[in-house]
Design an enzyme around this catalytic site. Structure first.
Site, short mmCIF file in Angstrom:
data_model
loop_
_atom_site.label_atom_id
_atom_site.label_comp_id
_atom_site.label_asym_id
_atom_site.label_seq_id
_atom_site.Cartn_x
_atom_site.Cartn_y
_atom_site.Cartn_z
N HIS A 1 -44.41 -2.79 -15.36
CA HIS A 1 -45.32 -3.61 -14.73
C HIS A 1 -45.07 -4.44 -13.51
O HIS A 1 -46.02 -4.60 -12.65
CB HIS A 1 -45.85 -4.02 -15.94
CG HIS A 1 -47.27 -4.86 -15.46
ND1 HIS A 1 -48.44 -4.21 -15.24
CD2 HIS A 1 -47.58 -6.11 -15.50
CE1 HIS A 1 -49.71 -4.88 -15.07
NE2 HIS A 1 -48.97 -6.14 -15.22
N ASP B 1 -47.12 1.59 -18.45
CA ASP B 1 -45.80 0.87 -17.73
C ASP B 1 -45.16 -0.24 -18.51
O ASP B 1 -44.83 -1.22 -17.98
CB ASP B 1 -46.52 0.21 -16.42
CG ASP B 1 -47.56 -0.67 -16.46
OD1 ASP B 1 -47.67 -1.29 -17.80
OD2 ASP B 1 -48.09 -1.33 -15.61
N SER C 1 -51.83 -6.19 -11.11
CA SER C 1 -52.41 -6.73 -12.64
C SER C 1 -53.38 -7.28 -12.87
O SER C 1 -54.57 -6.77 -12.37
CB SER C 1 -51.17 -7.49 -13.13
OG SER C 1 -51.26 -7.59 -14.50
#
Length: 515
Positions: A470, A417, A98
């Site tokens: 995610h 995602d 991320s």
């Protein structure tokens, strides 16, 4: 958790610091894994604390300020050098997730740059110490959700909650003012501005086009060998095309109107005023207090904002926040990457304004989930609640009942995602970095590995072993196997090169960017 609104650093008398070691992010809370599953699997092939390092950092700070305050970048450099030297010279495999993906992009430029702004490692540091960078759920080009978060302190889930219980999150009962407190806090975190969309209209599209044009959303859960994607003949949806390039639209009719029917009244020169009816808002300060009714009206009358205009919008509604952020981040596309201005650290986390290292033997992977509706554009309205201090909110009544529609509760969804759209996660490795380009002059090999989302079959599976979400993707067995193969000495060929379920290659070809 709030930082100083002027400096972006510690408020007077308050210090919050990141936990160190593997326990920093193995579990978010008891039973809710983050890195724990991957750590346990790597342990099975011989990894332990002497050769596995958790690079925890204060994710609230701008990337360069983590070095200014905590010397985090220097510590990472030293730890990588130590691990390589104490493990027979074997190069390191880096696995960011991320925002950590953007953070490590910044690190690769910082480590090569001369002191005092950089780490002084020299132009061959990455070539000497890094074998591969395996990016998980990387928002390389930002996320539209960041625009909504900074604009109105909400995304789809919060907007739906507001619709179910109108006024509750805005109310001043018991001095809660929940959304205002969220806005006040997050607007002090410079890191939130690292997630804003990069590349403007060239990447994300304009009033009448977007790279994902023709994408159709799937309402039903997909099987393992299926994914949402293009529909109809020649990849064109049979439904009305979604104008994804319109990142913010005031009203559903504006989101769907022909460009010639949209009459924008420019907000940039509008005079702001001081007259906001609800003066209790000053209990929780946000820059909306300085806008006044005239400024708020001007924003709504502009009607529609593309990705580039969304940055201008945020400069208008939160000039102090964006001025602070502009010292650390940039969202453009470089014309000449050899221009000395790109030696400024604010460009280092934007892959469109910096070069990859001169490390031809290094590999870069983009690993991310697909098959989940992901926020891409928003329908907004003026917030008429007398209790609210945030004058705009997602218009959740803009909704289509068809389960295959991309418009749900005021949000246009695309493949991704659930947090990062495919375009942001995949474009750089699919095209801009593929082969020798001006962004990748040494020709570092790039690979895309997409994992099609499959929800857990039953409660015993927990969050699922084939999830593409995610965070839950960190427990995806296929992703873990890919990382383990590379960590055990393999390369892109050993894991099967690219694995693609989405339209990322086709979408990338629609982007007209000089490479």
């Amino acid at each position: 958790m709030s930082l100083d609104n002027e400096t972006g650093l510690d408020p007077a008398g308050i210090r919050v610091r990141a936990v160190s070691g593997l326990v920093a992010a193995d579990y978010f809370a008891p039973g809710y894994f983050v890195w724990a599953v991957l750590i346990a699997n790597l342990a099975h092939i011989g990894y332990e604390e002497k050769n596995m390092y958790m690079a925890a950092y204060d994710w609230r700070l701008s990337f360069q300020n983590t070095e200014v305050r905590d010397q985090t970048l220097s510590r990472m450099k030293s730890n990588i050098e130590l691990m390589v030297s104490t493990n027979g010279g074997k190069k390191a495999v880096i696995v960011p997730h991320s925002m950590g993906v953007l953070y490590f992009l910044h690190f690769m430029k910082w480590v090569e740059a001369p002191a005092p702004l950089g780490g002084g490692g020299g132009p061959d540091w990455c070539a000497k110490y890094i074998k591969a960078v395996m990016n998980i759920g990387g928002p390389f080009l930002g996320v539209p959700k960041a625009v909504a978060g900074l604009f109105s302190a909400e995304a789809k889930d919060v907007a739906v909650a507001r619709a179910i219980a109108p006024g509750f999150l805005d109310t001043d009962i018991f001095r809660l003012q929940t959304l205002q407190h969220v806005m006040r806090m997050t607007r002090t975190w410079d890191s939130t501005m690292s997630m804003l969309p990069k590349g403007g209209d060239t990447i994300w599209g304009g009033l009448d086009w977007s790279p994902e044009k023709g994408h159709t959303c799937c309402g039903k859960k997909q099987k393992n060998n299926e994914t949402c994607g293009e529909a109809g003949e020649n990849g064109v949806s049979k439904k009305s095309p979604v104008n994804y390039g319109r990142m913010i639209s005031f009203g559903k009719e504006v989101a769907e109107a022909a460009p010639s029917e949209i009459n924008n009244i420019d907000f940039r020169g509008a005079v702001k005023g001081q007259s906001i009816p609800n003066h209790t808002c000053r209990d929780v300060w946000t820059e909306y207090h300085d806008m006044g009714i005239a400024g708020i009206k001007a924003i709504a009358e502009y009607k529609v904002y593309t990705a580039g205009e969304a940055i201008d919008l945020l400069h208008y509604v939160a000039p102090k926040m964006m001025a602070r952020g502009a010292a650390h981040f940039s969202y453009g596309i470089a014309d000449d990457l050899d221009d000395t201005k790109y030696q400024d650290p604010k460009y280092w986390s934007n892959p469109l304004e910096t070069k990859l290292p001169n490390a031809p033997e290094m590999e870069i992977y983009s690993l991310y989930g697909v098959g989940i509706p992901t926020e891409r554009a928003y329908v907004y309205k003026l917030n008429q609640s007398p209790d609210s201090c945030i004058p705009f909110q997602i218009f959740t009544s803009a909704h289509e009942e068809d389960e295959d529609s991309c418009l749900k509760a005021g949000v246009y969804n695309v493949d991704g995602d659930e947090t990062v759209p495919v375009l942001s996660a995949g474009y750089m490795c699919a095209k801009a970095w593929r082969g020798k380009t001006r962004f990748n002059p040494s020709g570092i090999k790039t690979y895309i590995r997409e994992y099609n989302h499959s929800p857990p079959a039953n409660l015993l599976e927990g969050r699922g072993t084939q999830s593409g979400a995610h965070v839950d993707i960190m427990g995806n067995f296929a992703l873990i196997e890919d990382i383990m193969r590379v960590a055990a000495g393999g390369n892109g060929s050993d894991i099967g090169h690219d694995q693609v379920h989405s339209g990322i290659f086709e979408w990338s070809e629609r982007i007209d960017l000089k490479l």
